[in-house]
Design a protein around this motif. Structure first.
Motif, mmCIF file in Angstrom:
data_model
loop_
_atom_site.group_PDB
_atom_site.id
_atom_site.type_symbol
_atom_site.label_atom_id
_atom_site.label_comp_id
_atom_site.label_asym_id
_atom_site.label_seq_id
_atom_site.Cartn_x
_atom_site.Cartn_y
_atom_site.Cartn_z
ATOM 1 N N ILE A 45 0.844 -1.037 -0.009
ATOM 2 C CA ILE A 45 0.003 -0.117 -0.132
ATOM 3 C C ILE A 45 1.022 1.289 -0.024
ATOM 4 N N GLY A 46 1.818 1.282 0.693
ATOM 5 C CA GLY A 46 2.992 2.431 0.995
ATOM 6 C C GLY A 46 3.484 2.704 -0.613
ATOM 7 N N ARG A 47 3.931 1.723 -1.216
ATOM 8 C CA ARG A 47 4.375 1.813 -2.604
ATOM 9 C C ARG A 47 3.466 2.241 -3.385
ATOM 10 N N GLN A 48 2.172 1.739 -3.431
ATOM 11 C CA GLN A 48 1.288 2.369 -4.248
ATOM 12 C C GLN A 48 0.835 3.948 -4.129
ATOM 13 N N ALA A 49 0.941 4.227 -2.806
ATOM 14 C CA ALA A 49 1.092 5.663 -2.585
ATOM 15 C C ALA A 49 1.858 6.586 -2.915
ATOM 16 N N PHE A 50 3.008 6.056 -2.817
ATOM 17 C CA PHE A 50 4.467 6.572 -3.386
ATOM 18 C C PHE A 50 4.183 6.972 -4.839
ATOM 19 N N ASP A 51 3.866 5.810 -5.588
ATOM 20 C CA ASP A 51 3.763 5.866 -7.065
ATOM 21 C C ASP A 51 2.698 7.091 -7.297
ATOM 22 N N THR A 52 1.443 7.038 -6.551
ATOM 23 C CA THR A 52 0.235 7.887 -6.912
ATOM 24 C C THR A 52 0.807 9.388 -6.371
ATOM 25 N N ALA A 53 1.441 9.532 -5.683
ATOM 26 C CA ALA A 53 1.931 10.961 -5.169
ATOM 27 C C ALA A 53 2.985 11.289 -5.915
ATOM 28 N N ASP A 126 -1.882 27.482 -14.543
ATOM 29 C CA ASP A 126 -2.016 28.221 -15.684
ATOM 30 C C ASP A 126 -3.107 29.085 -15.803
ATOM 31 N N ALA A 127 -3.909 29.314 -15.025
ATOM 32 C CA ALA A 127 -4.747 30.645 -14.843
ATOM 33 C C ALA A 127 -4.146 31.692 -14.191
ATOM 34 N N GLY A 128 -2.956 31.784 -13.877
ATOM 35 C CA GLY A 128 -2.161 32.804 -13.247
ATOM 36 C C GLY A 128 -2.449 33.072 -11.845
ATOM 37 N N ARG A 129 -3.131 31.952 -11.137
ATOM 38 C CA ARG A 129 -3.362 32.147 -9.649
ATOM 39 C C ARG A 129 -2.125 31.803 -8.799
ATOM 40 N N VAL A 130 -1.897 32.325 -7.621
ATOM 41 C CA VAL A 130 -1.036 31.795 -6.785
ATOM 42 C C VAL A 130 -1.215 30.588 -6.289
ATOM 43 N N VAL A 131 -0.613 29.386 -6.073
ATOM 44 C CA VAL A 131 -0.647 28.346 -6.001
ATOM 45 C C VAL A 131 0.279 27.770 -5.033
ATOM 46 N N GLY A 132 0.188 26.417 -4.284
ATOM 47 C CA GLY A 132 1.202 26.282 -3.568
ATOM 48 C C GLY A 132 2.137 25.278 -4.589
ATOM 49 N N ALA A 133 3.612 25.195 -3.869
ATOM 50 C CA ALA A 133 4.669 24.629 -4.729
ATOM 51 C C ALA A 133 4.199 23.112 -4.696
ATOM 52 N N PRO A 134 4.575 22.467 -5.949
ATOM 53 C CA PRO A 134 4.256 20.909 -6.313
ATOM 54 C C PRO A 134 5.091 20.210 -5.063
ATOM 55 N N ALA A 135 4.633 19.081 -4.724
ATOM 56 C CA ALA A 135 5.295 18.286 -3.525
ATOM 57 C C ALA A 135 6.669 17.975 -3.833
ATOM 58 N N ASP A 136 7.543 17.990 -3.075
ATOM 59 C CA ASP A 136 9.018 17.775 -3.180
ATOM 60 C C ASP A 136 9.153 16.170 -2.808
ATOM 61 N N SER A 137 10.217 15.484 -3.057
ATOM 62 C CA SER A 137 10.282 14.229 -2.456
ATOM 63 C C SER A 137 10.346 13.931 -1.113
ATOM 64 N N THR A 138 10.485 14.852 -0.294
ATOM 65 C CA THR A 138 10.446 14.668 1.153
ATOM 66 C C THR A 138 8.799 14.514 1.227
ATOM 67 N N ALA A 139 7.937 15.229 0.917
ATOM 68 C CA ALA A 139 6.636 15.239 1.030
ATOM 69 C C ALA A 139 6.052 13.966 0.596
ATOM 70 N N ILE A 140 6.630 13.498 -0.690
ATOM 71 C CA ILE A 140 6.084 12.125 -1.301
ATOM 72 C C ILE A 140 6.345 11.156 -0.558
ATOM 73 N N TRP A 141 7.794 10.987 0.180
ATOM 74 C CA TRP A 141 8.056 9.918 1.087
ATOM 75 C C TRP A 141 7.459 10.050 2.430
ATOM 76 N N GLN A 142 7.095 11.146 2.881
ATOM 77 C CA GLN A 142 6.462 11.302 4.226
ATOM 78 C C GLN A 142 5.038 10.673 3.898
ATOM 79 N N GLN A 143 4.311 11.050 2.749
ATOM 80 C CA GLN A 143 3.133 10.505 2.476
ATOM 81 C C GLN A 143 2.887 9.020 2.372
ATOM 82 N N ALA A 144 4.002 8.477 1.681
ATOM 83 C CA ALA A 144 3.900 6.955 1.306
ATOM 84 C C ALA A 144 4.362 6.210 2.622
ATOM 85 N N LEU A 145 4.995 6.785 3.846
ATOM 86 C CA LEU A 145 5.656 5.941 4.793
ATOM 87 C C LEU A 145 4.160 6.105 5.646
#
Length: 194
Positions: A45-53, A126-145
């Protein structure tokens, strides 16, 4: 004082009942599932979450772009601390100009103590609105774990709940068998001593 005999449920014994054998096999299956099944479930399940994130982060990076912006408001001062902990970020006004467009303003998160005139980066969709930064590798690993750990805990909980149910049913059967045996042998005991 009685001594405990290990493995008595596995040995041929006239006192061993069917529910004892079922309970012994259940204990073995539970041990295997807790030691192998639950961690394996968490890993899958963690591996699937990692791939999805990771896929979602790649999508975000494709849809968003970063521009350099100038801070227009003073961020609150940094909080002194002895441990060197990370300072909080605050939303302040910023302005930026994209190539070929007019100057724009918005809000962005900046570290504490940022002054007007300092530069930062903002992410725009794409619409020019301020949004959050894309998830970095640390956030992806934290989510997967986190997802993998929760899946492991959930699998272990299901296994232990199943063990509890089997044990309750085995106890109920054992009590019923003892009741039947006592009903058969109890009157004989009463006649001997009367």
């Amino acid at each position: 004082m009685g001594t405990r005999v290990r493995g008595w449920r596995w040995r041929p014994n006239p006192l061993r009942r069917r529910c004892d054998v079922v309970e012994a096999w259940t204990a073995l299956v539970v041990a295997v599932l807790l030691c192998v099944g639950a961690p394996l479930t968490g890993l899958v399940i963690g591996r699937q979450a990692f791939d999805t994130a990771r896929g979602a982060a790649a999508e975000q990076r494709a849809e968003r772009h970063r521009v350099r912006a100038e801070v227009t408001e003073q961020a609150p001062a940094a909080i002194p601390n002895a441990t060197g902990a990370k300072q909080p970020a605050y939303w302040v006004g910023v302005r930026w100009t994209e190539p070929g467009e007019r100057e724009r303003t918005g809000k962005a998160r900046v570290p504490a103590g940022t002054r007007p005139g300092d530069h930062t980066h903002v992410w725009l969709d794409d619409a020019g609105r301020v949004v959050g930064a894309p998830a970095d590798s640390t956030a992806i690993w934290q989510q997967a774990l986190a997802v993998g750990g929760c899946a492991t805990g959930g699998a272990a909980t299901v296994v232990l709940a199943g063990r509890f149910v089997v044990r309750r049913v085995a106890l109920r059967h054992r009590m019923a068998e003892w009741e039947r045996e006592w009903a058969r042998t109890g009157p004989e005991w009463g006649r001997r001593w009367a």
